[in-house]
Structures are given as C-alpha cells and as structure tokens.
Design an enzyme around this catalytic site. Structure first.
Site, PDB file in Angstrom:
ATOM      1  N   ASP A  11       0.878  -1.164   0.000  1.00  0.00           N
ATOM      2  CA  ASP A  11       0.000   0.000   0.000  1.00  0.00           C
ATOM      3  C   ASP A  11       0.919   1.218   0.000  1.00  0.00           C
ATOM      4  O   ASP A  11       1.707   1.396   0.930  1.00  0.00           O
ATOM      5  CB  ASP A  11      -0.837  -0.072   1.293  1.00  0.00           C
ATOM      6  N   ASP A 105      -2.709   2.478  -6.026  1.00  0.00           N
ATOM      7  CA  ASP A 105      -1.694   2.490  -4.964  1.00  0.00           C
ATOM      8  C   ASP A 105      -1.645   1.219  -4.123  1.00  0.00           C
ATOM      9  O   ASP A 105      -1.045   1.224  -3.057  1.00  0.00           O
ATOM     10  CB  ASP A 105      -1.909   3.704  -4.046  1.00  0.00           C
ATOM     11  N   GLU A 106      -2.268   0.150  -4.594  1.00  0.00           N
ATOM     12  CA  GLU A 106      -2.331  -1.059  -3.783  1.00  0.00           C
ATOM     13  C   GLU A 106      -2.262  -2.296  -4.652  1.00  0.00           C
ATOM     14  O   GLU A 106      -2.846  -2.314  -5.736  1.00  0.00           O
ATOM     15  CB  GLU A 106      -3.693  -1.110  -3.078  1.00  0.00           C
TER      16      GLU A 106
END
Length: 436
Positions: A11, A105-106
DNA sequence: TCTGGGGTCCTAGGACCC
DNA sequence: TCTGGGGTCCTAGGACCC
C-alpha cells in the site's frame, strides 16, 4: 490459508499527496490535501502532516479547510498518479509474475511464484524490504507499507499495522491469535452499515464474530456476507491472487456545485459523459450492452435506471441517446446534484476464445447447432452493429460462411455494410456490398 | 449548501424458459 | 382447473473499497 506467509500486500503511503510532494519540493513536510476543491468536494488523500490535524479521506473539503486552513489544497493530477503507479506495478511484476493490482496504490503479490529459495519468515521479510527499496527507487522516493501473511486477508490486515513506511509479517499459525482482539471493522467488507448491525447484535471483535454461529451471521447479514465473515473470523481465506482482472463496467459521473433543474442542461451533461465513456470503451477495445444512468437528487436520494441493448455498443451518441431516454422517466423537478452514465455487460472482441462452447442441447431440436463460433465480433470503431445476417437466419457471432453486418451511429443511419468471413479469426471485412 | 469518482459485489423480485 | 421447481436474464438499490 496457506502453510507459508506467501501473500504480500503493498500500500503506497498517502499516494496522491506523496506524488505532489515529490514533484513540488516546496510542499514537502507540509500538510497537503488532494481532492475536490469545489463546494461539494471531498478529500481523496491527505498527507501525514495533514492527518495530524484530523483530516481524513472522504471528509468534505469544507471540513478539511476548517481543520487545517493552511494546508495546500490540490485537485488531482491523475496522469502523474497513473504514470507513477505503472512504474511501481512494473517493479512488482518483475519481482513476481503474479501481481493483482487493487487500485493505483495497492496490490497483492504472490510470493509462491517469485522464485524464492524458500518461504521462511526471514526470507519473505528480506524480500519485502528489498521490494520496498525498489519501489522507492522506481517511484522517485515514494514509501510503501507491506504486509505479508498466509492469505490475502492476513496480508492486508498486516499492512495496516505499521503505517507509514513499514513492514509486518504474520508468521503462519499466529493468525487467529492476532485477529481475535481486533474490531470487526478491520475486515475489508465490513463498513459502517455492517459494523452497526453487528454492534446491535453485541458483536464487536473478531472473537465475538467467531463465537456466534454461521447461521446467525447469515441471518444477520445475508448468505454471502454471513458465510464470508464466518470464514474470515477463523482466518480461513483461500482466495487466489488473480492477475489481469477484466473490467466489468465503465462510467463517468459528476457532482455539480449547484443543483441542476434545467433538463436541456442535464441532457447536455449526459451527452458529454456518454462521449467520454464511449471513448474509454474504444480505447480499451470494449463495448457493452447495458446503459445505466445515475441521478442523485438534492436530498441525496440516489436513483439508477438502466436498459439493455440487443447488441453491444461503444458509441457515445448511442449511449447518450439511451441515457436521455432513461432520464425522461425521472422526476428531477426538485433539483439534481449528481448525474452519471455507465456501460456494463461488457463484451470484448480482442481476446475472445478461439472457439466458444457448442451451445446446442438436446432440447434445442428446432434450431440446427452452430458449426463454427466467430472468434471476434464485427467491429467498426464508434459504430453499433444494428443487423447481422448469415445464410437463412439471423446470426450473432456464430454460424458458418459469410456474415453481413450493418453498422450505424446516431448521426450515420444507416451506416456502412460490411461482410465478414466467419471462419476468419480476425473477422476482417472480405467485401463491401451495397446497402439494402 | 455535510456527503467525490471510479469501480466491485450482493440481494431481491419479476419475466421467461424448460 | 390449479400448481412444480430450477436456471438465467434483467432491473433497482445498497454496501463497500480506494
């Protein structure tokens, strides 16, 4: 749940804000808030400096301004975020062929496919630290927090434990002990509504969740969620890491600073959104059959209306026409704060299977079974198939020989007619007969 | 002037088919 | 002459995620 801690979740920390601080050195060390700056905007990401003032994601920008008036308020630069995300995902894919992005973003990374000498805790920790270094290097200094465990669920929970810029591994065998004291809301899928229902039933922690039977959970929350939570409470999670998940819908929507009342204006806005949806469908080689509009009224009541076409479309004008039709059925006299349009039921003519299933069954004795399945749908960018004919009957992508297809858009009716050889896997036109 | 935008998944009811 | 189930597709709404 695997016997080894071989699922990694990463993350990126305060991703949008971190990209802004990377690109504008004057913002480093200062509160940065990325999100909608209009009267009805909300916070997408707050830098850790802004979070110390109590600013959170999904908070209204109005409230964020009240809490942290000296922050830099920025609208998103999604081009920069997508570009940075692509660099990070490339690092992950170089580390393991099996990567499942969840958002910009993950992502999950399957360590069982990463070619490690073993999957001992020390080995996966070293791998995770190395990955974090490589991500920072490739992204211009962005930090990410990593969680490693024996399932997606455990890896995701682990990545929440040492934010930002940290790494947590949950050794196999310790999962249940870690989870039991945690609040139910740490479980992905347990949001405010579910947490409240559980609270009213006296269920606060994962241990509480485990103590009530599966039947009780199903009664409280429904079949899928009840069953799912029963398993997760015991750390039972066998969901595989899946790369290349295909899109199921494409949509565009907007919230307006003042409520809309003019129908002509609404139709114009829907047309613009429809054009954007069509453009994005074509860019990805997709088309879909179901057009849905979304309307949020002045009082936040949210309505949707949908219609399903006979064949898939990627044409802005067609989507717009359907959207306008759907809007006509709605009473918007009280004012509209949000309008949106989307397309789902996506078909994909670029990667269809070489040969589809033979759909004939014993009950289908009145229709001869198709002998050849087309490998791709006939396609002219921005146009719909309005009629496709082959031999004696109507055909859609199956049959044998040559299929004749008529295309059209809202402005071009009738559109071009083309014929395709259905044995030709590319479905490229073989002739251009005259229109009829 | 509380409450974004892009998605995913689930539920429930009705139509329709066998 | 009253009454099946199962499956699939469609529509509307809701919860949730980042």
């Amino acid at each position: 749940m695997r016997a080894t801690a071989s699922v990694l979740h990463i993350d990126l920390d305060a991703f949008f804000a971190a990209v802004e601080q990377r690109d504008k050195p004057s913002l480093r060390g200062k509160p940065v808030i990325v999100g909608g700056v209009g009267g009805r905007g909300v916070v997408a990401t707050a830098s850790y400096e802004a979070r110390s003032y109590g600013v959170r994601s999904a908070m209204s920008t109005r409230e964020a301004r009240a809490r942290c008036p000296h922050a830099a308020f920025l609208t998103g630069r999604f081009h920069a975020y997508r570009e940075t995300s692509a660099k990070v995902m490339a690092v992950l894919r170089a580390a393991s062929p099996l990567v499942e992005p969840l958002s910009l973003d993950e992502a999950f990374v399957d360590l069982a496919q990463a070619g490690l000498p073993d999957l001992e805790v020390a080995t996966v920790v070293a791998f995770g630290e190395d990955l974090r270094r490589k991500v920072a290097e490739a992204s211009g200094g962005l930090t990410g927090t990593v969680g490693i465990g024996s399932s997606k669920f455990i890896a995701k929970v682990a990545s929440e434990l040492d934010k930002p810029d940290g790494l947590t591994v949950v050794p196999p065998g310790t999962e249940v002990a870690l989870l039991r004291p945690m609040r139910v809301s740490v479980i992905p899928g347990v949001g405010p509504a579910t947490a409240e229902r559980l609270r009213r039933a006296g269920i606060h922690t994962i241990a509480d969740l485990d103590a009530v039977g599966e039947n009780e959970l199903v009664r409280l929350l429904g079949r899928a969620q009840g069953h799912g939570l029963h398993l997760l409470a015991r750390a039972q999670d066998d969901r595989p890491v899946v790369a290349d998940r295909e899109a199921k819908s494409v949509s565009s929507e907007g919230t307006y600073d003042t409520d809309l009342t003019d129908r002509r204006l609404m139709e114009g806005l829907l047309a613009r959104q429809a054009a954007q949806v069509g453009q994005r469908l074509r860019k990805h080689g997709l088309s879909g059959r179901t057009v849905t509009i979304k309307v949020r009224l002045h009082d936040f009541t949210t309505l949707s209306r949908s219609t399903t076409l006979a064949g898939p479309t990627d044409s802005g004008p067609t989507i717009s026409r359907m959207a306008r039709m759907l809007l006509a059925d709605l009473d918007t006299s009280g004012g509209v704060r949000l309008l949106g349009v989307g397309v789902s039921g996506l078909a994909d003519w670029i990667q269809d299977d070489l040969f589809g299933e033979d759909t004939a069954t014993e009950d289908d004795d009145d229709v001869p079974p198709p002998q050849v399945e087309a490998t791709r749908r006939p396609y002219v960018p921005g146009m719909d198939v309005v009629h496709a004919q082959m031999g004696p009957g109507w055909v859609w992508g199956s049959g044998k020989g040559v299929v004749t297809v008529r295309f059209e858009t809202a402005e071009t009716s009738p559109g071009p007619v083309r014929s395709y050889s259905i044995e030709d896997p590319s479905l490229s036109p073989v002739e251009l007969p005259s229109d009829d």
